[in-house]
Scaffold this active site. Structure first.
Site, PDB file in Angstrom:
ATOM      1  N   VAL A  35       0.832  -1.208   0.000  1.00 15.15           N
ATOM      2  CA  VAL A  35       0.000   0.000   0.000  1.00 15.15           C
ATOM      3  C   VAL A  35       0.868   1.261   0.000  1.00 15.15           C
ATOM      4  O   VAL A  35       0.583   2.235  -0.713  1.00 15.15           O
ATOM      5  CB  VAL A  35      -0.970   0.000   1.202  1.00 15.15           C
ATOM      6  CG1 VAL A  35      -1.821   1.259   1.186  1.00 15.15           C
ATOM      7  CG2 VAL A  35      -1.858  -1.238   1.181  1.00 15.15           C
ATOM      8  N   VAL A  76     -11.304  -0.720   4.687  1.00 16.27           N
ATOM      9  CA  VAL A  76     -12.285  -1.705   4.227  1.00 16.27           C
ATOM     10  C   VAL A  76     -12.463  -1.578   2.717  1.00 16.27           C
ATOM     11  O   VAL A  76     -12.731  -0.489   2.206  1.00 16.27           O
ATOM     12  CB  VAL A  76     -13.660  -1.495   4.912  1.00 16.27           C
ATOM     13  CG1 VAL A  76     -14.660  -2.523   4.397  1.00 16.27           C
ATOM     14  CG2 VAL A  76     -13.542  -1.590   6.419  1.00 16.27           C
ATOM     15  N   GLY A  84     -10.572  -1.607   0.069  1.00 17.47           N
ATOM     16  CA  GLY A  84      -9.621  -0.903  -0.799  1.00 17.47           C
ATOM     17  C   GLY A  84     -10.151   0.369  -1.420  1.00 17.47           C
ATOM     18  O   GLY A  84     -10.454   1.338  -0.720  1.00 17.47           O
ATOM     19  N   ASP A 122      -9.827 -11.703   8.013  1.00 14.98           N
ATOM     20  CA  ASP A 122      -9.789 -10.420   7.316  1.00 14.98           C
ATOM     21  C   ASP A 122     -11.199  -9.850   7.149  1.00 14.98           C
ATOM     22  O   ASP A 122     -11.464  -8.689   7.469  1.00 14.98           O
ATOM     23  CB  ASP A 122      -9.119 -10.638   5.947  1.00 14.98           C
ATOM     24  CG  ASP A 122      -9.138  -9.409   5.070  1.00 14.98           C
ATOM     25  OD1 ASP A 122      -8.238  -8.574   5.211  1.00 14.98           O
ATOM     26  OD2 ASP A 122     -10.066  -9.279   4.245  1.00 14.98           O
ATOM     27  N   LYS A 146     -13.178  -6.420   8.888  1.00 17.13           N
ATOM     28  CA  LYS A 146     -13.846  -5.419   8.043  1.00 17.13           C
ATOM     29  C   LYS A 146     -15.327  -5.317   8.404  1.00 17.13           C
ATOM     30  O   LYS A 146     -15.886  -4.216   8.459  1.00 17.13           O
ATOM     31  CB  LYS A 146     -13.683  -5.793   6.568  1.00 17.13           C
ATOM     32  CG  LYS A 146     -12.253  -5.662   6.056  1.00 17.13           C
ATOM     33  CD  LYS A 146     -12.122  -6.318   4.679  1.00 17.13           C
ATOM     34  CE  LYS A 146     -10.719  -6.173   4.099  1.00 17.13           C
ATOM     35  NZ  LYS A 146     -10.530  -7.053   2.923  1.00 17.13           N
ATOM     36  N   GLY A 172      -5.001  -4.289  -3.411  1.00 11.82           N
ATOM     37  CA  GLY A 172      -4.037  -3.908  -4.432  1.00 11.82           C
ATOM     38  C   GLY A 172      -3.420  -2.571  -4.093  1.00 11.82           C
ATOM     39  O   GLY A 172      -4.039  -1.736  -3.441  1.00 11.82           O
TER      40      GLY A 172
END
EC number: 1.1.1.3
Lengths: 429, 429
Positions: free
Chosen positions: A14, A132, A134, A201, A205, A302
């Site tokens: 990131v 949350v 992306g 994960d 979220k 991503g």
């Protein structure tokens, strides 16, 4: 144009995305924020590591104080992840009057309240859109765009790795292990995939989304969690025959007995927009009492999509002139909501059982369901191997507790070889 | 809790939605905005009209001054629609230091700049989320969430009426007129449906979205517009055979020669998420250079969805403490963009022609396409009636200008009975 100096904690995936965006879209960001953003320092663990990105060596530091104690740095981006030391760094940044942007879902889900309180006390802004889904602006949507609504239900595909695996299993009839291996080869799954495939994960979220949607403090332990490792091609095949697709779905909804939060593999109707969210894409479907049905769809992970959310938060801070109002009013825990214990949640169920191929077996098992109060929608028997047959039951809506009791009894029936899978069905309207 | 007084201009569909939401979600709105919202006055044309909603008679007025000149009213909601007198009222409200929320797409698309400038001069906030796609927070997304991106392309289904009609034509094989009549009966189309079916409504919305996405002033006349009245069941059938669905699509994208804005019936790949947006739903698909592909989906019209956006804007104002920064930085026309004239736009095309059933006819028409530089992907001949046959051509990517020249020549060919339809194809990735 005024300059503003920022610090970045972490230079993983990131962090690199943030750098690329600040560089590629410099003109857009300047015009929209009104500032020329300058990077003060970037905290890394190892300065000499090759990161595949061109960063001047003098920007890198291994000493967090170079960022946290530098008065000229006004905004700190935290993209380290995990609880420690990220939490300590964020709190110190806030106490030194720096605004903070984070992508850290685990930290927010578990220690969010302390961070929000500190931000408010210190009068700094604290944004977390990237935590949350992306690049999908779901936090913005809940916090800013849907404020006129009572949110009734939120259903999301919020983990790209498991969605990639399930898509491969569905469209290319792969088994779980082959699909996982392909996801790892393509960079959609980590070498240790536990956090994704066991739905930790997605659990973090969902805790964040639930807290924001229902204006209440959420204990992450109240989120029911179940991964996708038990899904087999045969389950996907049965789902298809009945008009469903299996997705790892995160659900929060308000019921008469309380708030229900759960992440688990779920059969959803194949015609629902969520059913067509494939590969590593994410989507969140919300029912509000004014807006009706709304869905946001995009890349949930991503470097660039997540970086897009991080940099947008930085721009929001730069536009906000240190005005805290928008954030602090939103994160408040307005309501105390009862939590519906998992045994009380209602759902329809798919139950796959291997039974001995003997007369009376279907009757016996149907009777057990009936005695436990579970009404059956349909039964299907298929194949035969070694004196056994696979039987699949689709139930009407039932309590989780009733299903559990029925399954316990079925397991100990003399006819039963194994209870192979239980998958919840969500007939989203 | 502090009280804040608002005025509402207009009590049609959207106005009633706003009232319902303020009433039903009073507690949510109070907690999230920090204010108790009180309605000062509502401007109507006829006080005695039965509106099917319970409003105290003393709240209604026919005199705009009761709102515009009342110093105790701090926020004005404009839901009259149209240019006049809405524009005059909004300008007067701003000059009297009132914040303004509007749902008025036509006004924004044609006179937006004057409104933005006045808001900035007067130091008041001006929000307009409801002007495009009802409850879908597309304006927020572009203005706040995607600010780190260079937006490359926006493709939207932004008119619910035409989407309802095309869905009926596609899924239930209705013809245009029957589908329109059903839409009218169900309240999805007006008695005079021109604005929707001829795509004026979508054109205004696209002008607003283009202006915000590309940071430039847009003249609504630069938006190419074509309605759906010429679509016949046979076109939908041919589209299906080639893997496409026909939607009224609004497109803005940047090409090497400039910005391209067009609203027209379009064949899009049946597997694209937009292809599955059915009935009166809207969706907007955006490509950003950081976020990648993102889609927002929801109800693009209706009293409550549109009211949801209006009330969210009011809450944003109440949270914003009269801070104008966020709005004024966004609406600025940062860039001068060249507009790509329609003749220079490139697309693939579907061309349906009725020709005489004679030897040499296909060769002649293919030759005309070729001589005009249009390369063909496939040709399909179908049916036969009265010595004529229907021929359908799918072209490779070509300039609109080339297609026009080819069509002109084909029309005057001795073999041609009629050129029945030309539909653009957008192979959205």
């Amino acid at each position: 144009m005024d300059k503003i100096k920022i610090g970045i904690l972490g230079l993983g995936n990131v962090g690199r995305g943030v750098l690329k965006i600040l560089n590629t879209n410099k003109e857009e960001i300047q015009k929209r924020s009104g500032y020329d953003i300058e990077i003060g320092k970037i905290l890394v663990r190892n300065i000499d590591k090759n990161r595949g990105i061109d960063v001047p060596r003098e920007l890198l530091t291994v000493d967090p104080d170079d960022i946290l104690e530098d008065e000229s740095i006004k905004i700190v981006i935290e993209v380290i992840g995990g609880i420690n030391p990220a939490k300590d760094y964020i709190l110190r940044a806030m106490k030194n009057k720096k605004h903070v942007v984070t992508a850290n879902k685990m930290l927010l889900a578990t220690e969010g309240d302390e961070l929000f309180d500190t931000a408010e006390e210190e009068g700094v802004m604290f944004y977390y859109e990237a935590s949350v889904a992306g690049g999908i602006p779901i936090i913005h949507a809940i916090n800013e765009s849907l404020t006129a609504n009572k949110i009734e239900q939120l259903i999301g595909i919020i983990n790209g790795t498991t969605n990639y695996i399930l898509t491969k299993m569905t469209l290319e009839k792969m088994n779980f292990h082959d699909a996982l291996r392909e996801a790892q080869e393509k960079g959609f799954a980590e070498a240790d995939p536990t956090s994704d495939i066991e739905a930790y994960d997605a659990m973090y979220k969902l805790a964040i989304l639930s807290s924001l949607s229902f204006g209440t403090k959420i204990n992450v332990d109240d989120v029911y969690r179940e991964g996708i490792t038990k899904i087999e091609p045969i389950d996907i095949e049965f789902a298809r025959e009945f008009g469903y697709v299996i997705k790892l779905v995160a659900i929060v909804k308000e019921t008469e007995t309380g708030l229900e939060m759960r992440v688990h593999p779920t059969m959803i109707p194949e015609r629902h927009p969520l059913a067509n969210v494939n590969d590593s894409f994410n989507a969140i479907f919300i029912k509000g009492n004014a807006v009706g049905d709304i869905m946001l769809y995009g890349r949930g992970a991503g470097d660039l999509p997540t970086g897009s959310a991080v940099v947008a938060d930085v721009i929001s801070i730069l536009r906000g002139n240190v005005d805290l109002s928008a954030i602090s009013t939103v994160k408040k825990n307005y309501w105390n909501r009862e939590i519906n214990p998992m045994d009380k949640t209602r759902s329809e169920y798919y139950v796959r059982i291997t039974v001995k191929d003997l007369p009376g077996v279907l009757g016996e098992i149907s009777m057990i369901f009936g005695e436990e109060g579970v009404s059956l929608l349909s039964v299907m028997q298929k194949g035969k191997r070694e004196e056994c047959v696979t039987v699949v039951y689709f139930t009407h809506s039932a309590n989780e507790g009733m299903i559990k009791s029925a399954i316990d009894r079925i397991k100990s029936s003399k006819y039963t070889k194994s209870v192979d899978n239980i998958i919840r069905i969500e007939n989203i309207q």
